[in-house]
Design a protein around this motif. Sequence first.
Motif, PDB file in Angstrom:
ATOM      1  N   ALA A  57       0.825  -1.206   0.000  1.00  0.00           N
ATOM      2  CA  ALA A  57       0.000   0.000   0.000  1.00  0.00           C
ATOM      3  C   ALA A  57       0.862   1.260   0.000  1.00  0.00           C
ATOM      4  CB  ALA A  57      -0.930  -0.017   1.214  1.00  0.00           C
ATOM      5  N   ALA A  58       1.941   1.255   0.807  1.00  0.00           N
ATOM      6  CA  ALA A  58       2.826   2.425   0.849  1.00  0.00           C
ATOM      7  C   ALA A  58       3.501   2.644  -0.501  1.00  0.00           C
ATOM      8  CB  ALA A  58       3.877   2.240   1.942  1.00  0.00           C
ATOM      9  N   GLY A  59       4.006   1.562  -1.121  1.00  0.00           N
ATOM     10  CA  GLY A  59       4.637   1.706  -2.433  1.00  0.00           C
ATOM     11  C   GLY A  59       3.672   2.200  -3.485  1.00  0.00           C
ATOM     12  N   THR A  60       2.432   1.722  -3.430  1.00  0.00           N
ATOM     13  CA  THR A  60       1.415   2.197  -4.372  1.00  0.00           C
ATOM     14  C   THR A  60       1.143   3.685  -4.186  1.00  0.00           C
ATOM     15  OG1 THR A  60       0.391  -0.001  -4.407  1.00  0.00           O
ATOM     16  CG2 THR A  60      -0.941   1.845  -5.188  1.00  0.00           C
ATOM     17  N   ALA A  61       1.008   4.097  -2.922  1.00  0.00           N
ATOM     18  CA  ALA A  61       0.754   5.512  -2.647  1.00  0.00           C
ATOM     19  C   ALA A  61       1.901   6.386  -3.153  1.00  0.00           C
ATOM     20  CB  ALA A  61       0.540   5.722  -1.154  1.00  0.00           C
ATOM     21  N   PHE A  62       3.133   5.979  -2.890  1.00  0.00           N
ATOM     22  CA  PHE A  62       4.276   6.769  -3.342  1.00  0.00           C
ATOM     23  C   PHE A  62       4.376   6.777  -4.871  1.00  0.00           C
ATOM     24  CE2 PHE A  62       6.313   5.872   0.954  1.00  0.00           C
ATOM     25  CZ  PHE A  62       6.113   7.163   1.407  1.00  0.00           C
ATOM     26  N   GLY A  63       4.117   5.618  -5.496  1.00  0.00           N
ATOM     27  CA  GLY A  63       4.225   5.555  -6.945  1.00  0.00           C
ATOM     28  C   GLY A  63       3.208   6.432  -7.647  1.00  0.00           C
ATOM     29  N   ILE A  64       1.951   6.371  -7.214  1.00  0.00           N
ATOM     30  CA  ILE A  64       0.917   7.208  -7.834  1.00  0.00           C
ATOM     31  C   ILE A  64       1.142   8.669  -7.499  1.00  0.00           C
ATOM     32  CG2 ILE A  64      -1.553   7.596  -8.038  1.00  0.00           C
ATOM     33  CD1 ILE A  64      -0.546   5.022  -9.277  1.00  0.00           C
ATOM     34  N   SER A  65       1.677   8.943  -6.318  1.00  0.00           N
ATOM     35  CA  SER A  65       2.017  10.331  -5.983  1.00  0.00           C
ATOM     36  C   SER A  65       3.053  10.881  -6.960  1.00  0.00           C
ATOM     37  CB  SER A  65       2.545  10.403  -4.552  1.00  0.00           C
ATOM     38  OG  SER A  65       2.986  11.700  -4.233  1.00  0.00           O
ATOM     39  N   SER A  66       4.028  10.036  -7.337  1.00  0.00           N
ATOM     40  CA  SER A  66       5.022  10.473  -8.311  1.00  0.00           C
ATOM     41  C   SER A  66       4.391  10.734  -9.674  1.00  0.00           C
ATOM     42  CB  SER A  66       6.123   9.418  -8.433  1.00  0.00           C
ATOM     43  OG  SER A  66       6.815   9.263  -7.208  1.00  0.00           O
ATOM     44  N   VAL A  67       3.384   9.948 -10.015  1.00  0.00           N
ATOM     45  CA  VAL A  67       2.686  10.184 -11.289  1.00  0.00           C
ATOM     46  C   VAL A  67       2.034  11.566 -11.277  1.00  0.00           C
ATOM     47  CG1 VAL A  67       0.779   9.423 -12.754  1.00  0.00           C
ATOM     48  CG2 VAL A  67       2.316   7.737 -11.719  1.00  0.00           C
TER      49      VAL A  67
ATOM     50  N   LEU B 297      -4.559  22.280  -8.906  1.00  0.00           N
ATOM     51  CA  LEU B 297      -4.907  22.104  -7.503  1.00  0.00           C
ATOM     52  C   LEU B 297      -5.366  20.679  -7.170  1.00  0.00           C
ATOM     53  CD1 LEU B 297      -5.104  23.483  -4.774  1.00  0.00           C
ATOM     54  CD2 LEU B 297      -7.435  24.200  -5.352  1.00  0.00           C
ATOM     55  N   PRO B 298      -6.231  20.028  -7.976  1.00  0.00           N
ATOM     56  CA  PRO B 298      -6.603  18.634  -7.645  1.00  0.00           C
ATOM     57  C   PRO B 298      -5.394  17.698  -7.589  1.00  0.00           C
ATOM     58  CG  PRO B 298      -8.122  19.552  -9.246  1.00  0.00           C
ATOM     59  CD  PRO B 298      -7.002  20.527  -9.128  1.00  0.00           C
ATOM     60  N   SER B 299      -4.452  17.868  -8.512  1.00  0.00           N
ATOM     61  CA  SER B 299      -3.257  17.027  -8.484  1.00  0.00           C
ATOM     62  C   SER B 299      -2.403  17.322  -7.251  1.00  0.00           C
ATOM     63  CB  SER B 299      -2.426  17.239  -9.755  1.00  0.00           C
ATOM     64  OG  SER B 299      -3.133  16.806 -10.897  1.00  0.00           O
ATOM     65  N   LEU B 300      -2.306  18.581  -6.864  1.00  0.00           N
ATOM     66  CA  LEU B 300      -1.543  18.933  -5.666  1.00  0.00           C
ATOM     67  C   LEU B 300      -2.170  18.334  -4.408  1.00  0.00           C
ATOM     68  CD1 LEU B 300      -0.750  22.688  -6.440  1.00  0.00           C
ATOM     69  CD2 LEU B 300       0.821  20.747  -6.546  1.00  0.00           C
ATOM     70  N   VAL B 301      -3.507  18.345  -4.344  1.00  0.00           N
ATOM     71  CA  VAL B 301      -4.184  17.732  -3.199  1.00  0.00           C
ATOM     72  C   VAL B 301      -3.896  16.236  -3.146  1.00  0.00           C
ATOM     73  CG1 VAL B 301      -6.446  17.187  -2.211  1.00  0.00           C
ATOM     74  CG2 VAL B 301      -5.984  19.491  -3.104  1.00  0.00           C
ATOM     75  N   MET B 302      -3.956  15.559  -4.295  1.00  0.00           N
ATOM     76  CA  MET B 302      -3.681  14.127  -4.329  1.00  0.00           C
ATOM     77  C   MET B 302      -2.223  13.837  -3.950  1.00  0.00           C
ATOM     78  SD  MET B 302      -6.207  12.219  -4.767  1.00  0.00           S
ATOM     79  CE  MET B 302      -5.214  10.748  -5.002  1.00  0.00           C
ATOM     80  N   ILE B 303      -1.309  14.704  -4.342  1.00  0.00           N
ATOM     81  CA  ILE B 303       0.094  14.509  -3.962  1.00  0.00           C
ATOM     82  C   ILE B 303       0.234  14.542  -2.439  1.00  0.00           C
ATOM     83  CG2 ILE B 303       2.384  15.557  -4.035  1.00  0.00           C
ATOM     84  CD1 ILE B 303       1.694  16.500  -6.875  1.00  0.00           C
ATOM     85  N   GLY B 304      -0.396  15.547  -1.799  1.00  0.00           N
ATOM     86  CA  GLY B 304      -0.325  15.644  -0.345  1.00  0.00           C
ATOM     87  C   GLY B 304      -0.958  14.452   0.352  1.00  0.00           C
ATOM     88  N   VAL B 305      -2.138  14.031  -0.125  1.00  0.00           N
ATOM     89  CA  VAL B 305      -2.836  12.904   0.504  1.00  0.00           C
ATOM     90  C   VAL B 305      -2.039  11.613   0.358  1.00  0.00           C
ATOM     91  CG1 VAL B 305      -4.895  11.445   0.349  1.00  0.00           C
ATOM     92  CG2 VAL B 305      -5.119  13.937   0.274  1.00  0.00           C
ATOM     93  N   LEU B 306      -1.565  11.339  -0.851  1.00  0.00           N
ATOM     94  CA  LEU B 306      -0.851  10.088  -1.089  1.00  0.00           C
ATOM     95  C   LEU B 306       0.518  10.066  -0.418  1.00  0.00           C
ATOM     96  CD1 LEU B 306      -1.743   9.510  -4.845  1.00  0.00           C
ATOM     97  CD2 LEU B 306      -2.646   8.291  -2.860  1.00  0.00           C
ATOM     98  N   ALA B 307       1.211  11.194  -0.411  1.00  0.00           N
ATOM     99  CA  ALA B 307       2.515  11.238   0.251  1.00  0.00           C
ATOM    100  C   ALA B 307       2.360  11.033   1.761  1.00  0.00           C
ATOM    101  CB  ALA B 307       3.207  12.566  -0.041  1.00  0.00           C
TER     102      ALA B 307
END
Length: 331
Positions: free
Chosen positions: A163-173, A191-201
């Motif tokens: 789960a952690a690797g998935t979150a980091f990988g999609i955050s990089s996308v 802004l939506p992408s920035l929010v997803m980066i914060g949530v996933l990271a």
Amino acid sequence: MTSLALSVLLALASSVGYAAGAILQEHVAATTPPGATAPLRRGTWWVAVSLNGAGAVLHVIALAYGPLSVVQPLGALTIVFALPMAAMFVGRPVGAAGWRGALLATVGLAGLLSLTGSSRAQALTDGQRVTLTVVTLSSLAVLVLISRLLRPGGLRGVLLAVAAGTAFGISSVFVKNVAVEWTWGSWADALPSLVMIGVLAGAGVLLSQASYHGAGLASPLATATVVNPVVATAVGIAALGEHFRHGTPGTLLAVLAALVASTGLVMLTVHSAETGADAVRRPEDDGPDDQPPAPKAPEAPPRLTRRIPCPRHPVRRRTPDRGEAVLQTHG
């Protein structure tokens, strides 16, 4: 220096930061009682978060200069750097198996890098962003729910690391997507992408911290390190127009290189199971059967007692000649 070479150097520095942060996270997990907020009270954990943050910043800059399919596989070197660093600072032995795994992982990653081709940077469409967000959050929720049904240990740590690797990988996308389409005049569109980066990271940091509890260092770290580039590279090839060189033969060679790298990471995981899990003894793991037996008190020598006849009570004796019991008084 070309932009590709700069992105490689930044990705290597990012891997070092991630490796140092992972070592400290595992140390906190090994010395802190279970609990969602227990690590937050440790200064060491905040140092680990700072190191992970520095690695993330370097990773973002690397994505700005290089393709996703180059930067993400280099993140697998985190486990390669973590082994000697853990041996140096924490006292974990590496051993021949660990070094063989690190060598295979390095060779496989070098093969992937040599086969990666550059292409014109593309951004995700609105529909792709929504689909990727829904699929990612659903997958993380399922993995977390399954892990809650398991006891702390290797399997639970691996699931949380996935789960952690998935979150980091999609955050990089999403980071790559923002880097491609960013303009100061249209920051609201990002802004939506920035929010997803914060949530996933943030989710990745918490999930990786939970994965170390009861599972050691290398097994969760190797799992997250493999899942991260695999997920990100798959999305990069499928949605961002990235590719491998030399057509179909190059793709097959890239798959072979990925298998070599994965074999090395599996060897590192097995090495962790043999040496890393028992490196730190956790108090909560000590059950009643694990306690050493208490030393027995020395037995006292038997006391020699002599019965003194009482003048008021008769003693029954047997005469040797007739075998009859007679009463004889003393005094």
